[in-house]
Design a protein around this motif. Structure first.
Motif, PDB file in Angstrom:
ATOM      1  N   HIS A 180     -11.654 -16.643 -27.276  1.00  0.00           N
ATOM      2  CA  HIS A 180     -10.604 -16.982 -26.309  1.00  0.00           C
ATOM      3  C   HIS A 180      -9.622 -15.835 -26.082  1.00  0.00           C
ATOM      4  CE1 HIS A 180     -11.701 -21.279 -26.172  1.00  0.00           C
ATOM      5  NE2 HIS A 180     -11.944 -21.144 -27.465  1.00  0.00           N
TER       6      HIS A 180
ATOM      7  N   THR B 152      -6.005 -18.090 -19.056  1.00  0.00           N
ATOM      8  CA  THR B 152      -4.815 -18.945 -19.125  1.00  0.00           C
ATOM      9  C   THR B 152      -3.519 -18.144 -19.204  1.00  0.00           C
ATOM     10  OG1 THR B 152      -5.056 -19.089 -21.540  1.00  0.00           O
ATOM     11  CG2 THR B 152      -6.093 -20.822 -20.213  1.00  0.00           C
ATOM     12  N   SER B 153      -3.591 -16.916 -19.705  1.00  0.00           N
ATOM     13  CA  SER B 153      -2.391 -16.086 -19.763  1.00  0.00           C
ATOM     14  C   SER B 153      -2.771 -14.617 -19.860  1.00  0.00           C
ATOM     15  CB  SER B 153      -1.505 -16.467 -20.961  1.00  0.00           C
ATOM     16  OG  SER B 153      -2.146 -16.126 -22.178  1.00  0.00           O
TER      17      SER B 153
ATOM     18  N   ARG C 225      -5.734 -14.350 -22.602  1.00  0.00           N
ATOM     19  CA  ARG C 225      -6.207 -15.569 -23.267  1.00  0.00           C
ATOM     20  C   ARG C 225      -7.041 -16.360 -22.271  1.00  0.00           C
ATOM     21  NH1 ARG C 225      -6.713 -16.883 -28.289  1.00  0.00           N
ATOM     22  NH2 ARG C 225      -6.050 -19.032 -27.901  1.00  0.00           N
ATOM     23  N   THR C 226      -8.157 -16.885 -22.739  1.00  0.00           N
ATOM     24  CA  THR C 226      -9.079 -17.581 -21.844  1.00  0.00           C
ATOM     25  C   THR C 226      -9.408 -18.982 -22.362  1.00  0.00           C
ATOM     26  OG1 THR C 226     -11.060 -16.750 -22.959  1.00  0.00           O
ATOM     27  CG2 THR C 226     -10.137 -15.374 -21.215  1.00  0.00           C
ATOM     28  N   LYS C 227      -9.824 -19.839 -21.454  1.00  0.00           N
ATOM     29  CA  LYS C 227     -10.259 -21.191 -21.829  1.00  0.00           C
ATOM     30  C   LYS C 227     -11.537 -21.138 -22.656  1.00  0.00           C
ATOM     31  CE  LYS C 227      -8.552 -23.084 -17.452  1.00  0.00           C
ATOM     32  NZ  LYS C 227      -8.956 -23.709 -16.158  1.00  0.00           N
TER      33      LYS C 227
END
Length: 548
Positions: free
Chosen positions: A108, A155-156, A168-170
């Protein structure tokens, strides 16, 4: 698991088109061609030159904003201006760019360790904030960015150090680090971009990047001039050319004359008709390189009778690909069995799986007019000629579409050819209203990164920007998503292969050919890459004079 996987260490040794994959024309079954006469680059130029003049045969760009470019002309220019976080090489391998290391610390978390000491053209340092803004602005609908989908799982995006940015990833996304080598991963100066607003990337608004050349002038309707960036951070790639001038020459005859006379030093996407005249020129040479380009016949909208798969199958069945390649492309192409040419995955760890799956697709059919006529009878009735679009002045496109037109006439399908100005042709790829009166569009497309799944998703998933007919196959969407999110190359290739077997016979597209890259270069200069990788690398920085 993807823990602590340094992506560039993997990708640098896995070139999309390794030099050993250079090859010549293949047989008509669409198989990968045998090694032959293609090359990825040319001999290095050894001396400085004051000016290089290069043609843009597809006309003047509408923008040079990295977030908005998706066509030959703008990418040919912009690749020399705005550095990307990872860098494409002539053999389609990837190497560090503005990010000296790209690492999945876990499934992630993608960490970009930025190169210190990089400066924009105005002398200000590149910061994590510039990187974050360059990525985040592609989520903003006001930007009208073409590549925001690459951030779908993100996500960020935050600064996690003076020279570090963390995404940051899902979920794990194997496409994301590869996409950083394209214009999606280009870094613009935040302050300049915000001040320019919607004009950023235009002749009026300009650019502010870190590349080996800076935008000197852009005289609309006349030309674009790049100036050497003498403070370029990559000292090994400091340009030998002080200026590169781009001229907008869309007429093939005019282009041929300019190249023969030496008025123009070179061009990519050299038309076949020009190649024949320049093949024995004393002023320079024609170079052929490997390519991920595809030639497709695509319906312009879902309401068109051309969106009927039976009609498209009929057209596919009456078109003689081998004759098309010989007569229109001068033999410098390969028949195409699906949306993506095989060389796209040449450097993947699971290349053998991809090859096996592609070979298992149905063979390209031999022309059969009688069978095609039966399919026409089963298709939606035609009450008028089909309107098919190509760019005005594009002799190669006109010849190809005229060939298709003649084939269609054999089965009672009339096609009316409409020539659009380059700016009109460019806009219809992203503006549905520009396609509403068009039944068919002959496209010369291309894959810009070593990832077939991401390219295909733009054409066959509901949110894809090139899905012009509303094609929706839930299982295809699911499998392509699995291919994107799998950290295991074999599992990713398996998912893509299963999706390919489903979308190839059902997506409303006629697959025609994959053309080789064709470049002409005057003998006074050398060093330009001859592969299609030029679209995503600072190719002009490799140019130099041949005089001792």
């Amino acid at each position: 698991m993807a823990a602590k996987k340094t992506v560039l260490t993997v990708l640098t040794g896995v070139g999309l088109l390794a030099a050993t994959a250079c090859s010549g024309p293949s047989a008509g079954n669409g198989a990968l061609p045998e090694p032959g006469h293609l090359t990825t680059t040319t001999a290095p130029g050894s001396s400085e030159v004051d000016r290089v003049t290069w043609a843009l045969p597809y006309g003047e760009p509408t923008t040079l904003d990295p977030a908005k470019i998706g066509d030959y002309s703008p990418q040919t220019v912009e690749a020399n201006l705005c550095d990307t976080l990872t860098r494409m090489n002539a053999d389609f391998s990837l190497s560090p760019g503005l990010a000296q290391k790209v690492t999945w610390s876990d499934e992630h978390t993608l960490v970009l360790d930025l190169r210190p000491g990089v400066k924009f053209w105005d002398g200000s340092p590149m910061t994590p904030e510039d990187v974050i803004h360059s990525l985040e602005r592609q989520r903003d609908p006001k930007t009208q960015a073409l590549y925001g989908n690459y951030l779908a799982a993100v996500t960020s995006i935050r600064a996690t150090g003076p020279h570090q940015v963390t995404l940051r990833t899902k979920e794990y996304d194997q496409t994301l680090p590869k996409a950083l080598s394209t214009s999606f991963g280009a870094v613009n100066q935040k302050a300049y971009t915000e001040k320019a607003g919607p004009a950023y990337g235009t002749a009026k608004g300009g650019l502010m990047c870190t590349g080996p050349f800076k935008l000197g002038s852009w005289k609309s309707g006349n030309g674009i001039t790049l100036e050497r960036n003498d403070a370029y951070w990559d000292t090994k790639l400091k340009p030998k050319a002080k200026q590169v001038e781009f001229q907008f020459i869309t007429n093939s005859n005019t282009l041929t004359s300019a190249l023969l006379s030496g008025e123009v030093d070179g061009t990519y996407e050299l038309p076949p008709s020009s190649a024949a005249a320049l093949g024995k020129a004393d002023s320079g040479a024609v170079f052929l390189g490997p390519s991920t380009q595809n030639v497709l016949l695509v319906p312009g909208n879902a309401e068109s009778p051309a969106a009927d798969r039976k009609l498209l199958d009929a057209l596919s069945l009456v078109i003689d690909r081998n004759a098309l390649i010989k007569n229109v492309f001068g033999g410098d192409a390969t028949p195409l069995k699906s949306l993506v040419p095989p060389l796209t995955w040449r450097g993947d760890k699971a290349a053998a799986q991809f090859d096996t799956a592609y070979a298992a697709l149905p063979d390209i059919p031999e022309p059969d007019a009688e069978k095609a006529k039966k399919l026409v009878a089963q298709a939606r009735p035609l009450s008028r000629p089909l309107v098919a679009a190509i760019p005005a002045g594009d002799q190669r496109g006109l010849q190809a579409l005229t060939f298709v037109q003649a084939a269609a006439k054999k089965i009672g399908v009339d096609i009316e050819i409409k020539q659009l100005q380059p700016t009109e042709m460019s806009s219809l790829f992203y503006d549905p209203s520009a396609r509403k009166d068009l039944d068919l569009i002959l496209t010369f497309g291309y894959v810009t990164l070593p990832d077939p799944a991401s390219y295909v998703a733009e054409s066959v998933t509901p949110r894809g920007i090139f899905n012009w007919t509303g094609y929706n196959h839930p299982e295809v969407t699911r499998l392509l998503d699995r291919a994107r999110t799998s950290s295991d190359p074999a599992a990713s290739a398996k998912a893509y292969a299963e999706a390919q077997a489903l979308f190839t016979p059902t997506t409303p597209t006629v697959f025609l050919a994959s053309t080789h890259e064709r470049m002409f270069m005057n003998k006074r200069i050398s060093g330009a890459p001859s592969s299609f990788a030029y679209m995503g690398m600072p190719w002009a920085a490799y140019l130099g004079g041949t005089e001792k």
